[in-house]
Each structure stands twice: as C-alpha cells, then as structure tokens.
Design a protein around this motif. Structure first.
Motif, PDB file in Angstrom:
ATOM      1  N   PHE A 135       0.736  -1.003   0.046  1.00 26.76           N
ATOM      2  CA  PHE A 135       0.048  -0.035   0.102  1.00 26.76           C
ATOM      3  C   PHE A 135       0.874   1.439   0.093  1.00 26.76           C
ATOM      4  O   PHE A 135       2.030   1.185   0.571  1.00 26.76           O
ATOM      5  CB  PHE A 135      -0.863  -0.043   1.277  1.00 26.76           C
ATOM      6  CG  PHE A 135      -1.912  -0.690   1.183  1.00 26.76           C
ATOM      7  CD1 PHE A 135      -3.167  -0.681   0.447  1.00 26.76           C
ATOM      8  CD2 PHE A 135      -2.040  -2.035   1.749  1.00 26.76           C
ATOM      9  CE1 PHE A 135      -4.226  -1.115   0.314  1.00 26.76           C
ATOM     10  CE2 PHE A 135      -3.151  -2.927   1.549  1.00 26.76           C
ATOM     11  CZ  PHE A 135      -4.240  -2.497   0.866  1.00 26.76           C
ATOM     12  N   GLU A 136       0.254   2.180  -0.699  1.00 26.48           N
ATOM     13  CA  GLU A 136       1.335   3.450  -0.532  1.00 26.48           C
ATOM     14  C   GLU A 136       0.129   4.784  -0.459  1.00 26.48           C
ATOM     15  O   GLU A 136      -0.695   4.537  -0.993  1.00 26.48           O
ATOM     16  CB  GLU A 136       2.211   3.552  -1.803  1.00 26.48           C
ATOM     17  CG  GLU A 136       1.269   3.625  -2.965  1.00 26.48           C
ATOM     18  CD  GLU A 136       2.386   3.706  -4.444  1.00 26.48           C
ATOM     19  OE1 GLU A 136       3.318   4.288  -4.283  1.00 26.48           O
ATOM     20  OE2 GLU A 136       1.934   3.169  -5.475  1.00 26.48           O
ATOM     21  N   TRP A 137       1.031   5.711   0.239  1.00 26.23           N
ATOM     22  CA  TRP A 137       0.534   7.023  -0.097  1.00 26.23           C
ATOM     23  C   TRP A 137       1.447   8.013  -0.663  1.00 26.23           C
ATOM     24  O   TRP A 137       2.619   7.859   0.203  1.00 26.23           O
ATOM     25  CB  TRP A 137       0.040   7.781   1.234  1.00 26.23           C
ATOM     26  CG  TRP A 137      -0.313   8.857   1.415  1.00 26.23           C
ATOM     27  CD1 TRP A 137      -0.773   9.723   0.316  1.00 26.23           C
ATOM     28  CD2 TRP A 137      -0.594   9.676   2.831  1.00 26.23           C
ATOM     29  NE1 TRP A 137      -1.167  11.150   0.918  1.00 26.23           N
ATOM     30  CE2 TRP A 137      -0.966  11.018   2.250  1.00 26.23           C
ATOM     31  CE3 TRP A 137      -0.358   9.318   3.978  1.00 26.23           C
ATOM     32  CZ2 TRP A 137      -1.226  11.884   3.077  1.00 26.23           C
ATOM     33  CZ3 TRP A 137      -0.809  10.485   5.004  1.00 26.23           C
ATOM     34  CH2 TRP A 137      -1.180  11.757   4.345  1.00 26.23           C
ATOM     35  N   ASP A 138       1.513   8.407  -1.814  1.00 28.90           N
ATOM     36  CA  ASP A 138       2.693   9.049  -2.117  1.00 28.90           C
ATOM     37  C   ASP A 138       2.188  10.550  -2.868  1.00 28.90           C
ATOM     38  O   ASP A 138       1.001  10.575  -3.280  1.00 28.90           O
ATOM     39  CB  ASP A 138       3.485   8.298  -3.189  1.00 28.90           C
ATOM     40  CG  ASP A 138       2.902   8.212  -4.622  1.00 28.90           C
ATOM     41  OD1 ASP A 138       1.471   7.646  -4.374  1.00 28.90           O
ATOM     42  OD2 ASP A 138       3.516   8.049  -5.594  1.00 28.90           O
ATOM     43  N   ASP A 139       3.264  11.378  -3.050  1.00 32.25           N
ATOM     44  CA  ASP A 139       2.816  12.920  -3.755  1.00 32.25           C
ATOM     45  C   ASP A 139       4.255  13.495  -3.692  1.00 32.25           C
ATOM     46  O   ASP A 139       5.310  13.026  -3.038  1.00 32.25           O
ATOM     47  CB  ASP A 139       1.732  13.761  -2.835  1.00 32.25           C
ATOM     48  CG  ASP A 139       0.852  14.215  -3.762  1.00 32.25           C
ATOM     49  OD1 ASP A 139       1.470  14.683  -4.743  1.00 32.25           O
ATOM     50  OD2 ASP A 139      -0.356  14.433  -3.659  1.00 32.25           O
ATOM     51  N   ASP A 140       4.167  14.583  -4.550  1.00 32.21           N
ATOM     52  CA  ASP A 140       5.359  15.430  -4.909  1.00 32.21           C
ATOM     53  C   ASP A 140       5.655  16.155  -3.646  1.00 32.21           C
ATOM     54  O   ASP A 140       4.686  16.660  -2.945  1.00 32.21           O
ATOM     55  CB  ASP A 140       4.948  16.078  -6.076  1.00 32.21           C
ATOM     56  CG  ASP A 140       5.275  15.174  -7.285  1.00 32.21           C
ATOM     57  OD1 ASP A 140       5.670  14.118  -6.921  1.00 32.21           O
ATOM     58  OD2 ASP A 140       4.875  15.514  -8.519  1.00 32.21           O
ATOM     59  N   VAL A 141       6.911  16.554  -3.175  1.00 34.32           N
ATOM     60  CA  VAL A 141       7.396  17.393  -2.209  1.00 34.32           C
ATOM     61  C   VAL A 141       8.117  18.267  -2.817  1.00 34.32           C
ATOM     62  O   VAL A 141       8.767  18.261  -3.887  1.00 34.32           O
ATOM     63  CB  VAL A 141       8.373  16.500  -1.315  1.00 34.32           C
ATOM     64  CG1 VAL A 141       9.135  17.447  -0.611  1.00 34.32           C
ATOM     65  CG2 VAL A 141       7.705  15.809  -0.360  1.00 34.32           C
ATOM     66  N   SER A 142       8.103  19.767  -2.451  1.00 36.73           N
ATOM     67  CA  SER A 142       8.892  20.807  -3.010  1.00 36.73           C
ATOM     68  C   SER A 142       9.527  21.655  -2.081  1.00 36.73           C
ATOM     69  O   SER A 142       8.933  21.396  -0.708  1.00 36.73           O
ATOM     70  CB  SER A 142       8.233  21.638  -4.055  1.00 36.73           C
ATOM     71  OG  SER A 142       6.984  22.279  -3.366  1.00 36.73           O
ATOM     72  N   LEU A 143      10.201  22.435  -2.335  1.00 40.36           N
ATOM     73  CA  LEU A 143      11.031  23.225  -1.534  1.00 40.36           C
ATOM     74  C   LEU A 143      10.663  24.762  -1.307  1.00 40.36           C
ATOM     75  O   LEU A 143      10.755  25.104  -2.369  1.00 40.36           O
ATOM     76  CB  LEU A 143      12.643  23.215  -1.479  1.00 40.36           C
ATOM     77  CG  LEU A 143      13.060  21.817  -1.195  1.00 40.36           C
ATOM     78  CD1 LEU A 143      14.781  21.662  -1.428  1.00 40.36           C
ATOM     79  CD2 LEU A 143      12.820  21.182   0.069  1.00 40.36           C
ATOM     80  N   PRO A 144       9.799  25.111  -0.462  1.00 39.05           N
ATOM     81  CA  PRO A 144       9.293  26.501  -0.430  1.00 39.05           C
ATOM     82  C   PRO A 144      10.437  27.333  -0.559  1.00 39.05           C
ATOM     83  O   PRO A 144      11.191  27.435   0.457  1.00 39.05           O
ATOM     84  CB  PRO A 144       8.328  26.761   0.745  1.00 39.05           C
ATOM     85  CG  PRO A 144       8.626  25.614   1.574  1.00 39.05           C
ATOM     86  CD  PRO A 144       9.446  24.586   0.888  1.00 39.05           C
ATOM     87  N   GLY A 145      10.496  28.209  -1.414  1.00 45.42           N
ATOM     88  CA  GLY A 145      11.600  29.436  -1.687  1.00 45.42           C
ATOM     89  C   GLY A 145      12.937  28.902  -1.988  1.00 45.42           C
ATOM     90  O   GLY A 145      13.865  29.430  -2.236  1.00 45.42           O
ATOM     91  N   GLY A 146      13.142  27.268  -2.081  1.00 44.36           N
ATOM     92  CA  GLY A 146      14.239  26.810  -2.325  1.00 44.36           C
ATOM     93  C   GLY A 146      14.428  26.509  -3.850  1.00 44.36           C
ATOM     94  O   GLY A 146      13.560  26.890  -4.416  1.00 44.36           O
ATOM     95  N   PRO A 147      15.480  25.836  -4.388  1.00 49.64           N
ATOM     96  CA  PRO A 147      15.883  25.417  -5.437  1.00 49.64           C
ATOM     97  C   PRO A 147      14.702  24.370  -5.951  1.00 49.64           C
ATOM     98  O   PRO A 147      14.067  23.696  -5.079  1.00 49.64           O
ATOM     99  CB  PRO A 147      17.105  24.843  -5.577  1.00 49.64           C
ATOM    100  CG  PRO A 147      17.400  24.150  -4.101  1.00 49.64           C
ATOM    101  CD  PRO A 147      16.651  25.270  -3.122  1.00 49.64           C
ATOM    102  N   GLU A 148      14.565  24.175  -7.146  1.00 51.26           N
ATOM    103  CA  GLU A 148      13.535  23.240  -7.720  1.00 51.26           C
ATOM    104  C   GLU A 148      14.099  21.803  -7.595  1.00 51.26           C
ATOM    105  O   GLU A 148      15.318  21.718  -7.866  1.00 51.26           O
ATOM    106  CB  GLU A 148      13.193  23.626  -9.206  1.00 51.26           C
ATOM    107  CG  GLU A 148      12.129  22.465  -9.783  1.00 51.26           C
ATOM    108  CD  GLU A 148      11.281  23.344 -10.597  1.00 51.26           C
ATOM    109  OE1 GLU A 148      10.595  22.608 -11.513  1.00 51.26           O
ATOM    110  OE2 GLU A 148      10.979  24.250 -10.503  1.00 51.26           O
TER     111      GLU A 148
END
Lengths: 123, 883
Positions: B587-600
């Motif tokens: 089973f999985e729960w996954d999604d994208d993470v990003s860095l607010p104000g940081g590099p892509e």
C-alpha cells in the motif's frame, strides 16, 4: 444365419457350424477370387443343394482374414471393375488340409452310424 | 485404427456383389427390377451382415488390446520394483504438471459458471501499454449510457461490510454492485430475487436498502432457513433487507474472491465508501459488459473505441492535477473478451505460474527420459524374448504396439496417482498464494480441462518414453538377439547408444532445474536476510477499524492517543506506536514534495512515500533516528506542522546540509523537519529504499483512515490481544478489531511469490536429482549385470578393483560431464527470462551454477558407486561360471 427364408427352407440344406469356412478355403485353392465368385462357386459345386445366404460369406471372409488363413487384396476383375480379391495363405492351406481330414473322418463316422451296411460292404 | 477404410471397403464389396448378381439375373432373363430384388433376397439382410462383419474387426482389435493389457499387467507384477519406481516417478511428474495446470485453469482459462460466458467482456482503461482495470463511478456511468453494444454494462467494487454477529462486530467480505450485475451475469437467486436497477438508487429503491447473500453466508448465519429472505440485517449501521440467496457456485465475476453479501452500488453513499459515487477520482470499480446477441467482440470493442473520447471527457477527474488529467484523457475504454471474468490474481500470478509450468514440464521430460532409460535397459534384458517372438512370426508393429501398451499403462497408472497427488498439492499451492488481506478462494476441483490435460499428458508421456525403446528393442535381427549371450564376454559398451544420450539429456535438464532453484532460493535468502530498516522480530501489529467512528479531527486522534496510552501500560510491552501504512503491504500514499523558496527538486526526486505515525514510532520499529527527535503529544493539530524525513530524502533534497529546521511543501501544508531517520523499506522488500516522509497522526487533517498499533513486546500476540480487546471495548465500544499479526509474518507473507517460486523450484530440483539418480543407478546396474562375464574375465587376468570401478564409472562420467556442460549452456541461455523474479543474484550467478553442477556430480557419483562396487566385488569364478 438365424433368419431363414421360409419358402426355401425345405429345399436348402443347412450348413453345419464351421462348414462355410471350409468351403471358402476349398474354393480358394484354385486361386484368388472375389466374393461373388466364391458364392457362385460354392453353389455350383454343390449342385445348388447348399444354398448359402450370399451375404453371410462376408463375416466369414473377415473372420478368416483375422485368423490369417486368407488375405485380401485389391484387384481388377474380368470386366475391368475394381474388386477385392481373396487368396489362400500358407497357413490357410495347412488349415484346409487339416479341416478336410477332420471333415472326412466326421462324414465317415456319420455315414457309418446312418448306414452301417454300406460301411461293412466297403470294408 | 483404419476402421473408416474397412467400412468403405465392406460397403463397396457388398454393392459390387449385389451388382454382379443383378447383372447375372438380367442375363437369365429377369427384368431389371426383378433382378435387383432377387439379388437382394439372395444376399440377405444387409444391415445385419454389416453388423456381423464389423463385430469381427472389433473383437480383433479389442482382443489384442486386452491381450496386451493382460500381458503388460503380468510383466509389471513380475517386476515390482521396476513398476514402483516407474509409476512413482511418473506420478510425481504428471501430478506436478496437473497441479500447476489446474491452477492456471482455474485462474486463467475456466469460464465463469454463468450462462453464455462467451458473451462477456471485461472493460479497462488503456493507453496502449498495460490496461488499468479499476475505474471511477462517473467512467462506469458514462460507459453504460453511451455504448450501444452491451445488453448490460455492470460494475462492482469489493467492500468489507461490518455486521453484528453474536453481539460482536465482524467483517464480512462483500461487494457493492450495480443494478445490472446479476442480470448481466445471468444468474438468478436460488431463493428470493436478485436486485435490479430499480433497487440501485441513491438512498435505496422502493424496498429501501436491499442485499443479496451468498449460499455460504446463508448456511452459516441462517442454517439455510428459507425465512432468511425478508429478514433485516444491519450492515455498516444501515438497516438492509435480505431479498435473495445466490447458488453455491456463484462467486460473482472475480475468480479468487468469495463475496458473501452484495448490496446495490449507489448505496455506497450511505455506507463506508461515502463520496465515492460522486467523486471523479475514486477508483474503486471493476466493470464488465454482456454483449447484445449478434454483436461480435470486435464490433463491441470498435464501438467503444468510437465513444471513448467523449466519455473520458465527461468523466474527467477535474479534482486532480493537470498532469494526471492529461494522462487520463490519453486513455480509452477498452473491451476484451472476458468469459473467465476479471481477476487481480491474474496479473500477480500468471507469470510465476507460466514459469512453474515450464519447470514442471522439464521435470516430466526428465521423468520420461528416465523411463525410457529404464525401458531400454529392461528391453535389453528381454532381447531373447523379443527375438524368439520375432522368430516365430510376430509382426514388428504388433510387438511395438504391445510394448507401447505397456508404457502407456505405466503412465496411466502414474497419472491416476498423479491426480491424487495434484489434488493435494494444489491446495498447498493456493496456501502459498494466500494473503490474509484478500483471502483467495479458487475452485481447483478438476474440471474436464484438467482431466483432459492429465489424460493427454499420460498418453503422450507413455508414447514419448515408450516409442524409442520399443523401436530399438524390435530392430535387432533375430540372429543377434538369439546369440546375444555369446556377445557378453566381448561386451562392447554402446557408448553412443540412445540410453547414454538420454542420460546426458537428463543430466542437462537436471542442471537447469537445480540451477533455477538455486537462483530462486538465493533470491529468497537475500530478501530474507536483508535489513529492511526496521526490526521485524517481536513486533506485533493490531489494526482497528475506525472508519465509521463519528469523531472528527482532533477528537478522532484522541481516540488513538487514549488507546495508545493503555497499550503502553500493558505488561510485557516495551514500546508501542501507531502507523497508517504497514511496510511491505504494497500500500502506498505518495505525492510530490517541493522546497518553499528553495531550489527546484528534479522530478525523479519529488515523489515521496508518506506515512502517518505516532510518538515513539522509531524506537518501536528500531529504525535509527540519525538526528533530531521523535514525535510527541505536543505535535498536535494546533501546533506547527512537523515531519521526519529519511536519510535518502535528506541527501536528495538538502545535499550535505543538515535538514533540521528546514521546511518542505507537501500537498497544502508547509512542514518543518525535526529529524532524519534511517532508510527503511516501504512498499515491499524488493523496492529500493524510498524517499520517505513521516507525519504525526495528531496533525493529519485528511478525514478517515484507520491506524494500526505496532507493539514491541516479547510477550506474543496471545498475551497482548485479550488486554487489547478489553481496552477497545472500554474506550471505543463497537469498533471492530481488524488484522492481528506480527511484522515477521507480514514480511513473510509479502514474500509469498518468492517463497512459492523458491520452495517449488527446490522441490522440483530435488525431484530431478532423485530421478536422475534412479536412472543412472538403473543403467549402471544393468550394464554391470550384462558385463558380468567380461568383468569376471578381467579380474581373472589381473585387473585390480580400482581398474574395475574405473571401467564402470568411465563412460558414465563422460556423459555426466557432457550433460552438465549442455545444462550450464541451457542455464546461460534461458536464465535471463526469470531475471525479474530474482533479487540480489545475477541470472548467471557462477556460484549457483557451480553448486548445481556439484550437486549433480555428487548425485551421479552416489548413484554409480553401488553398481561399481558390486562390479569390483565380483568373484571371477562365479561370474564366469554363470556363463
């Protein structure tokens, strides 16, 4: 040969068990022949006394093949028609000799029982 | 055999005869009519005569067969040990094949037990690659209304009903099914009725919520009382009326599952699946159609393809992100012939089963080679008998037929035993495939397909292993056969004889099987001993089902906090925590993470596996925390959102920099990182360690979701569970307890496929070795016996024991070496096909290959030793006198 034509029952002589086989073998001594010819030969040679229900020849022929006494082959008849020819094998020839002796003994025995005088006079 | 030809000839013979007779009659002056009639009368009853003639042939054929069978039985009875070995090895070979085939049959081939299964099609979403079977309600609804090719379009989704039985809330496996489900499958209820589109209404039809139950449920709950129909039953706290009972062999359209309760699909709104009917992104349905009469599968697929774009547009999941929607619109509804229904097991097991089918095929080949060897050895022993029979006039074909009758008889007996063996082993196999989460119930009773398979396997193997020895046995001239005894002294070994080639082939196939089992076993061992990033020993898992609790938000979390405090106070509990997703359950729960104000973050490093956990989670799992702290009760819904990331995530997102105190954006929230944990497995042991993000269950505002308790304790389930049940009864009465297991069992279960492959291939490998051993022993014993005089002579003129042993071993060894070489080649050529099943071993792992060859060499040597020793111990006087 359980069903008989009632009209001809009196004129015909019923074949003894196994006799038909002997007759077939005897007929084939003269060479190969097809079914119809065998039937005719038996009738003619017995002066039409022995009336074979012609079809009953065939189970007998197949039985003889199974025992290895005769063999069957394809051939062309006088009037250029394809037909199955039956031929005596070596085994069949031996068998015929055996059966003939047996039959002679048997016939003599029966004759002796029925007409003892004849027998005496002969011997 | 050539019965048809005989029949034709007889027909012609009769016709010809009557024809001639008729002609003659005409010559005698009859009219044609009279002539024909007379000919017929003279011929007799044609039908009866045909029958009489036929019986002559039949008896001949049957006579010979029964003769052969009687003879074969007699020979087998005389050679009991030979018969036992032969029958047993074939029983194992054919049985293994039957077992695997009956699994394939029940999973892939067997049509659903419904009327006209050939009219059924399965529907799925397809983008040119692999299809996706699960769809949303809007997709189903649009498909149903827009197609013109299906008489019924129906869909269903598995659903666990909660119902009160004997005062205890229990789970019952069931399904939510659309109104046309039963009519589409074409199966009526045995008592009562099934539900229809009329019952499939939001909130229930004219009779309110209705349910159909299975025969098994009827028997268990109502003792088959017909009054069950019309009774009320509470499912998920909603009152239902039971309206019908399905027949015992009905399981729906999904082989492998056994739903016990069916409820109309639209009632999902009132049950646990709330929201899924209206949602455009709730993929919970499987759909099928029954084609209208006269519509071909191609026509149905073509029409569906035409309407596909508009229906996909109409069902577009507008609540999902653009990228996904684009992918979605690129797909189309596809229909495929589906007489066997739909099964998720197919995807999981069709490849392993095909590989296993090949493995058992190889085992059967080995058994055949073995049998052929034994027969050759034996027929050599029967040379004189054969020669005598040929001499007194037996036809060669007749002798071959008799030998083949014997071998088919052996394989038939083997097959009969094999069927029993298969019956037993297939249940074992299904046991291997079980997952507690979705129990598999497969109808593996042999149907005609399985029986036909076994019968043809028996006949084919019989002919395969029998033909060659029979040909060889009858080839020899009468003279050679009769004089054979004299030859013994010279005893030229038939080095390139068929028997030796078979032996080499057998060795090669055995190497292939043993190497294969080595690879599978090695993979399992690697997975078994791999460090998953947590310690599965002495770790209990207990789930509770709080999906239907009325509490929301913080109050919902509070339930778990109270329970967790209690669990932590149980004697024997070292520590306890909570988790949403148990690792290795896929089973999985996954999604994208990003860095607010940081590099892509580069795309491949965005997708992150998320889990909700409680305080002391890392302590309980024994996953190391590299820096930072665990969650605690202060990380509540009102506090700042915090998270813990895995080492791999830390390295990927922040490089060498310490991530503590940094922020990440996940879904709609900004999360401050408070710790970095060691990497741990998530989906399965096979997957590489994921980028992982742990959140505290108290801060999760996503509704629903039942958590599991994870408990570190030496005490074992039996002593913890009663206390746990009491605690649940006191704190959240009426809440059902879900799964109770240990982490070790869970990990073991997650390796089901690997265990299946490894244990079966080891079993088959050992079987192959055993068969090879028997074959080798048989051949050598025979050749020693045959060369007795020669050996005696050699010893008499001064050969030493080791000379004799070497003499016996020499050419065997040569064939083993060649066979092993070919086997290694075969492994190298084929092992890449199983690469996807391996873990941590290369398909051509040299160690595995070496091990396989060594195992074979050991077995060959063992098998050869006894006959060789026997030869060495021969007393030359005795050996020569025997001549």
């Amino acid at each position: 040969m359980s069903t008989k034509d009632p009209r001809s029952a009196q004129e015909k002589v019923e074949l003894l068990q196994g006799t038909l086989d002997l007759l077939i073998l005897r007929t084939l001594v003269l060479g190969r022949a097809h079914g119809h010819a065998i039937a005719q030969a038996i009738e003619r040679n017995s002066d039409d006394v022995l009336q074979v229900e012609q079809g009953s020849l065939y189970p007998a022929l197949h039985r003889l093949i199974k025992r290895g006494w005769i063999s069957a082959e394809e051939g062309t008849s006088e009037n250029n028609r394809r037909a199955k020819f039956y031929r005596l094998t070596a085994k069949g020839r031996k068998q015929l000799a055996l059966e003939t002796t047996k039959w002679d003994k048997f016939a003599r025995a029966i004759a002796g029982v029925l007409r003892p005088a004849d027998q005496e006079s002969e011997s | 055999m050539n019965r048809k030809r005989l029949e034709e000839e007889m027909e012609r013979d009769f016709r010809e005869h009557i024809e001639r007779e008729t002609e003659e009659n005409i010559e005698r002056g009859m009219t044609p009519g009279e002539a024909r009639h007379a000919a017929h009368r003279k011929f007799g009853n044609v039908a009866r005569l045909k029958e009489e003639t036929r019986s002559v042939w039949t008896w001949r054929w049957l006579d010979e067969l029964s003769q052969d069978l009687r003879y074969a039985f007699r020979t087998l009875r005389k050679n009991r040990s030979f018969a036992a070995v032969a029958v047993l090895s074939l029983a194992l070979g054919i049985g293994a094949n039957t077992a695997i085939f009956s699994l394939i049959d029940s999973l892939l081939l067997r049509p659903l037990p419904v009327p006209h299964p050939e009219q059924l099609v399965t529907l799925d979403l397809w983008n040119g690659g692999r299809g996706q079977a699960s769809i949303t309600y809007p997709i189903f609804d649009e498909t149903r209304s827009r197609n013109k090719v299906f008489a019924q379009t129906f869909a269903w989704g598995g659903h666990d009903f909660q119902t009160l039985i004997d005062g205890e809330t229990v789970h019952v496996q069931g399904a939510l099914a659309s109104g046309d489900y039963f009519t589409g499958l074409g199966v009526p209820a045995i008592i009562g009725r099934t539900f229809t589109p009329n019952d499939d209404k939001l909130g229930g039809g004219p009779n309110g919520p209705v349910a159909v139950i299975s025969d098994a449920f009827w028997a268990r709950q109502f003792q088959r009382n017909p009054a069950a129909v019309g009774r009320a039953i509470t499912l998920d706290q909603v009152q239902f009326t039971i309206i019908g009972v399905m027949p015992g062999n009905f399981f729906g359209a999904e082989p492998g599952t056994a739903p016990e309760i069916w409820a109309p699909l639209l009632l999902a709104e009132r049950l646990g699946e709330g929201g899924c009917i209206r949602s455009r992104s709730c993929w919970f349905l499987i759909s099928m159609g029954r084609m209208k009469p006269g519509i071909s599968a191609q026509a149905a697929a073509a029409q569906l393809r035409v309407v596909s774009p508009e229906l996909m547009k109409a069902a577009e999941p507008v609540d999902l992100n653009m990228q996904f929607r684009k992918r979605f619109l690129g797909m189309q509804m596809r229909s495929q012939p589906g007489p066997a229904g739909f099964s998720s097991l197919r995807q999981r097991f069709s490849n392993p089963l095909l590989i296993l089918m090949i493995l058992v095929g190889v085992v059967l080949l080995i058994a055949c080679a073995n049998m052929a060897n034994l027969l050759i050895a034996r027929s050599a022993a029967r040379h004189r008998e054969t020669a005598v029979r040929l001499a007194i006039g037996a036809g060669r074909w007749r002798l071959i037929r008799q030998l083949l009758t014997e071998s088919v008889l052996i394989s038939a007996i083997g097959a009969a035993l094999g069927l029993a063996f298969a019956e037993w082993s297939v249940r074992l196999l299904v046991g291997f495939m079980q997952l507690r989460r979705s129990p598999i119930s497969l109808d593996v009773n042999p149907d005609w397909r399985v029986l036909a398979f076994t019968a043809s396997a028996a006949i084919l193997t019989g002919l395969l292993f029998g033909l060659f020895p029979a040909l060889q046995a009858t080839r020899l001239g009468i003279n050679i056969g009769l004089k054979q005894r004299a030859q013994n002294v010279v005893g030229a070994p038939d080095r390139f004889g068929v028997g030796r080639v078979l032996l080499g082939g057998q060795v090669a196939l055995s190497v292939l099987l043993v190497a294969g089992s080595g690879l599978f076993a090695g993979s399992l061992l690697n997975l078994w001993t791999l460090n998953p990033g947590f310690n599965p020993r002495n770790l209990l898992l207990i789930g509770i089902d709080t999906d239907k609790r009325p509490e929301k938000g913080a109050a919902f979390g509070a339930i778990y906090s109270r329970l967790l405090n209690r669990v932590n106070s149980f004697p024997g509990v070292k520590s306890a925590s909570l988790l949403l997703i148990t690792p290795t359950t896929n089973f999985e729960w996954d999604d994208d993470v990003s860095l607010p104000g940081g590099p892509e973050i580069p795309p491949p490093l965005r997708d992150t596996m998320v889990n909700l956990v409680g305080p002391r989670y890392f302590e309980t799992m024994q996953t190391p925390l590299l820096t930072g702290r665990e969650f605690n009760e202060h990380d509540s819904a009102t506090a700042e959102k915090v998270g813990i990331i895995s080492e791999k995530a830390a390295r990927s997102w922040f490089g060498g920099k310490s991530p503590i105190g940094e922020h990440i954006q996940f879904e709609k929230s900004v999360i401050r990182i408070i710790a970095v944990s060691g990497d741990a497995k998530y989906l399965s042991l096979r997957e590489p360690d994921p980028l992982a993000l742990y959140l505290c269950y108290l801060q999760n505002d996503t509704p629903g979701g039942s958590l599991s308790f994870v408990i570190r304790s030496d005490a074992g389930i039996a002593s913890i569970y009663p206390a746990f049940r009491t605690a649940v009864k006191q704190i959240v009465p009426g809440t059902p307890i879900g799964e109770v297991t240990t982490m070790e069992d869970q990990v073991k279960e997650s390796l089901g496929q690997e265990r299946l492959m490894a244990s079966l291939s080891i079993f088959f490998g050992v079987l192959a070795l055993l068969l090879t051993c028997i074959g080798l022993y048989g051949i050598l014993s025979y050749s020693v016996a045959r060369r007795q005089a020669e050996i005696g002579l050699r010893v008499a003129i001064g050969a030493s024991r080791s000379n004799v042993i070497w003499l016996v071993l020499r050419d065997t060894l040569w064939h083993v070496v060649v066979g092993a070489g070919v086997g290694v080649g075969a492994v190298v050529a084929t092992s890449r096909f199983v690469a996807s099943f391996l873990y941590g071993v290369k398909p051509n792992d040299p160690w595995t290959l070496a091990l396989a060859v060594a195992a074979l060499a050991a077995v060959a040597f063992g098998a050869a030793w006894i006959p060789a020793r026997r030869a060495a111990r021969l007393d030359p006087m005795v050996a020569l006198r025997d001549e």
